[in-house]
Design an enzyme around this catalytic site. Structure first.
Site, PDB file in Angstrom:
ATOM      1  N   ASP A  12     -28.081   7.665  28.849  1.00 17.37           N
ATOM      2  CA  ASP A  12     -27.203   6.764  29.446  1.00 17.37           C
ATOM      3  C   ASP A  12     -25.955   6.769  29.258  1.00 17.37           C
ATOM      4  O   ASP A  12     -25.020   5.704  29.376  1.00 17.37           O
ATOM      5  CB  ASP A  12     -27.795   5.411  29.557  1.00 17.37           C
ATOM      6  CG  ASP A  12     -29.376   5.485  29.531  1.00 17.37           C
ATOM      7  OD1 ASP A  12     -29.795   6.068  30.827  1.00 17.37           O
ATOM      8  OD2 ASP A  12     -30.014   4.536  29.129  1.00 17.37           O
ATOM      9  N   LYS A  15     -23.683  11.229  31.874  1.00 19.62           N
ATOM     10  CA  LYS A  15     -23.896  12.904  32.040  1.00 19.62           C
ATOM     11  C   LYS A  15     -23.683  13.258  33.512  1.00 19.62           C
ATOM     12  O   LYS A  15     -23.256  14.084  33.977  1.00 19.62           O
ATOM     13  CB  LYS A  15     -24.984  13.206  31.374  1.00 19.62           C
ATOM     14  CG  LYS A  15     -25.085  13.174  29.825  1.00 19.62           C
ATOM     15  CD  LYS A  15     -26.367  13.624  29.265  1.00 19.62           C
ATOM     16  CE  LYS A  15     -27.610  12.866  29.613  1.00 19.62           C
ATOM     17  NZ  LYS A  15     -27.716  11.479  29.219  1.00 19.62           N
ATOM     18  N   GLY A  39     -32.163   9.777  34.579  1.00 16.42           N
ATOM     19  CA  GLY A  39     -31.716   9.100  35.939  1.00 16.42           C
ATOM     20  C   GLY A  39     -30.278   9.294  36.004  1.00 16.42           C
ATOM     21  O   GLY A  39     -29.485   8.722  35.167  1.00 16.42           O
ATOM     22  N   HIS A  40     -29.687  10.015  36.925  1.00 16.78           N
ATOM     23  CA  HIS A  40     -28.290  10.386  36.920  1.00 16.78           C
ATOM     24  C   HIS A  40     -27.782   9.583  38.232  1.00 16.78           C
ATOM     25  O   HIS A  40     -28.115   9.724  39.433  1.00 16.78           O
ATOM     26  CB  HIS A  40     -27.990  11.712  37.019  1.00 16.78           C
ATOM     27  CG  HIS A  40     -28.213  12.250  35.757  1.00 16.78           C
ATOM     28  ND1 HIS A  40     -28.238  13.626  35.633  1.00 16.78           N
ATOM     29  CD2 HIS A  40     -28.530  11.919  34.567  1.00 16.78           C
ATOM     30  CE1 HIS A  40     -28.319  13.999  34.368  1.00 16.78           C
ATOM     31  NE2 HIS A  40     -28.462  13.026  33.744  1.00 16.78           N
ATOM     32  N   GLN A 226     -31.505  12.813  28.967  1.00 12.06           N
ATOM     33  CA  GLN A 226     -31.459  11.852  27.506  1.00 12.06           C
ATOM     34  C   GLN A 226     -30.186  12.149  26.673  1.00 12.06           C
ATOM     35  O   GLN A 226     -29.196  12.580  27.077  1.00 12.06           O
ATOM     36  CB  GLN A 226     -32.791  12.071  26.999  1.00 12.06           C
ATOM     37  CG  GLN A 226     -34.022  11.343  27.673  1.00 12.06           C
ATOM     38  CD  GLN A 226     -34.546  12.703  28.766  1.00 12.06           C
ATOM     39  OE1 GLN A 226     -34.732  13.670  28.391  1.00 12.06           O
ATOM     40  NE2 GLN A 226     -34.773  12.321  30.020  1.00 12.06           N
TER      41      GLN A 226
END
Ligand code: IMP
Length: 437
Positions: A12, A15, A39-40, A226
């Protein structure tokens, strides 16, 4: 030049935004580990898009996005993302021309998600706090040599035999350990065949595509998911994910050997967060609860995948130094320093106290890491400032520049990018990692 992007903390770090920015220079963008536990969140032209599986580079037309062998692949999630991207006109050509999936990637099936959920529910103590997407159980099957690979979805006879092998032990576990209904092979087999048929145009020998790209000197961006401290080998084991999140994972996870020109950019926030359980030395949830709440509120620190509130703490330079070493980080992207604007003071953890000793490295044993006490350097905060008057890092308030300099000197790595907001335009690029020296 090629670039690997890695999370330098517990994930988080932002990225997705950096991948999106760097994708402009890359021709190929590769996911090499993890799955839809990532989750981006991206904001492009004011529109928010959350991607879990498809590389964030997809929002740039004309790029080739690859899901490589190291990923655990959930076909249902993949098709959901394809449809949502199609609905927002993200594809300039047919989707399968923009996104390819490795034949060798392992498939996440409904029983992986089920086992992930049952295990987390069962664990009274030692709960990992997984994303419950079936990631761990899918990697377990891969390593236990009973996984289903993407290529198997196209081979009916092989698929049936492999599924039978895969569910044999699981049914014993489900029935006798969890008291849950057993898996029936027939509907699962039909579902897998249908998925294979639909997936056919997307399936490719991704390793070979990448080898050609390298040969032709086409720039490749490797998009890590991650963070370093969630790496199964180098993270805060067992409170980790099940893949190699470090830069080395980009090699095994895509089928390339070392030796090609590459820079490794570590992404870090100006503070630290963690979701899920596990040690977090600089956590301030209980010691400076008000500050933690403020950072979480201003920084919207809630998981993109699960919506869980993220635990918050000061920047941990001991852990970051470790991340620099295990990844071979050559440049840092510093994210979200703006969240700390207007704070009276900020803290940087520069060592730990453990059993009366000062330690400068991350302890290997999780019990030790749980016991360490952070030693801080306290720096003055910086005032809120008018962003429209800032053209580059040199125009930032002097206290913020000191904060950045202290980080760079401690880690001996330069900040190459700084982000002060979610939009593409809220970024200062100090140097471009794709440029040859
Ligand atoms: P899993 O990857 O779902 O098995 O979860 C294992 C651990 O990794 C848990 O602590 C999760 O919260 C954490 N994790 C997995 N993916 C992410 C991510 O993208 N960001 C932050 N933490 C993650």
């Amino acid at each position: 030049m090629n670039v690997v992007i890695v999370g330098a903390q517990w994930g988080d770090e932002g990225k997705g935004k950096v991948v999106d920015l760097y994708s402009a220079q890359a021709e190929y963008i590769v996911r090499y580990q993890g799955g839809n536990n990532a989750g981006h969140t991206l904001v492009v032209n004011g529109r928010k898009t959350v991607l879990h599986l498809i590389p964030s580079g997809i929002l740039h037309p004309g790029k080739i996005c690859l899901i490589a062998n190291g990923v655990v692949f959930d076909p249902a999630v993949f098709f959901e993302e394809v449809e949502s991207l199609r609905a927002s006109n993200a594809f300039s050509a047919e989707p399968h021309e923009a996104v390819r999936v490795s034949e060798r990637a392992h498939v996440i099936l409904p029983y992986h998600r089920l086992l992930d959920k049952l295990r987390e529910e069962r664990a009274a103590k030692g709960k990992i706090g997984t994303t419950v997407r079936g990631i761990g159980p899918a990697y377990e099957d891969k390593v236990a040599r009973r996984g289903i690979q993407v290529v198997d979805l196209l081979r009916p006879e092989l698929l049936r035999a492999k599924l039978a092998k895969a569910i044999e032990e699981k049914n014993v576990l489900l029935k006798h350990h969890f008291g849950a209904p057993e898996i029936e092979i027939a509907p699962l087999y039909e579902e897998c065949l249908a998925l294979g048929e639909r997936l056919k145009p997307y399936i490719a020998d991704v390793r070979s595509l990448l080898a050609q790209a390298l040969e032709q000197e086409r720039p490749i961006l490797f998009e890590g998911a991650q963070g370093t401290l969630l790496d199964v080998d180098h993270g805060t084991y067992p409170y980790v994910t099940s893949s190699n999140t470090v830069s080395g994972g980009a090699l095994t996870g895509s089928g390339l050997g070392p030796g090609f020109p590459v820079r490794v950019i570590g992404i870090t926030k100006a503070y630290t967060t963690r979701v899920g359980t596990g040690p977090f030395p600089t956590e301030i949830e209980h010691t400076e609860a008000e500050t933690a709440r403020e950072i979480r509120r201003i920084g919207s620190e809630f998981g993109a995948t699960t919506g869980r509130p993220r635990r918050v703490g000061w920047l941990d330079l001991v852990a970051l130094k470790y991340a620099v070493e295990v990844n071979g980080i050559t440049g840092l992207a510093l994210m979200k320093a703006d969240i700390l604007d207007g704070f009276d003071h900020v803290k940087l953890c520069t060592s730990y106290r453990l059993g009366g000793n000062t330690v400068y490295d991350l302890p290997s044993c999780v019990e030790d890491l749980e016991r360490v006490e952070p030693a801080y350097e306290v720096l003055p905060g910086w005032p809120k400032y008018d962003r429209s008057k800032v053209q580059g890092i040199e125009d930032l308030p002097s206290e913020l520049k000191d904060y950045i300099r202290t980080i760079e000197e401690f880690l001996k790595v330069p900040v190459v990018l700084m982000s002060t907001g979610p939009g593409r335009e809220e970024t200062w690029i100090v140097s471009d990692p794709f440029q040859k020296i």
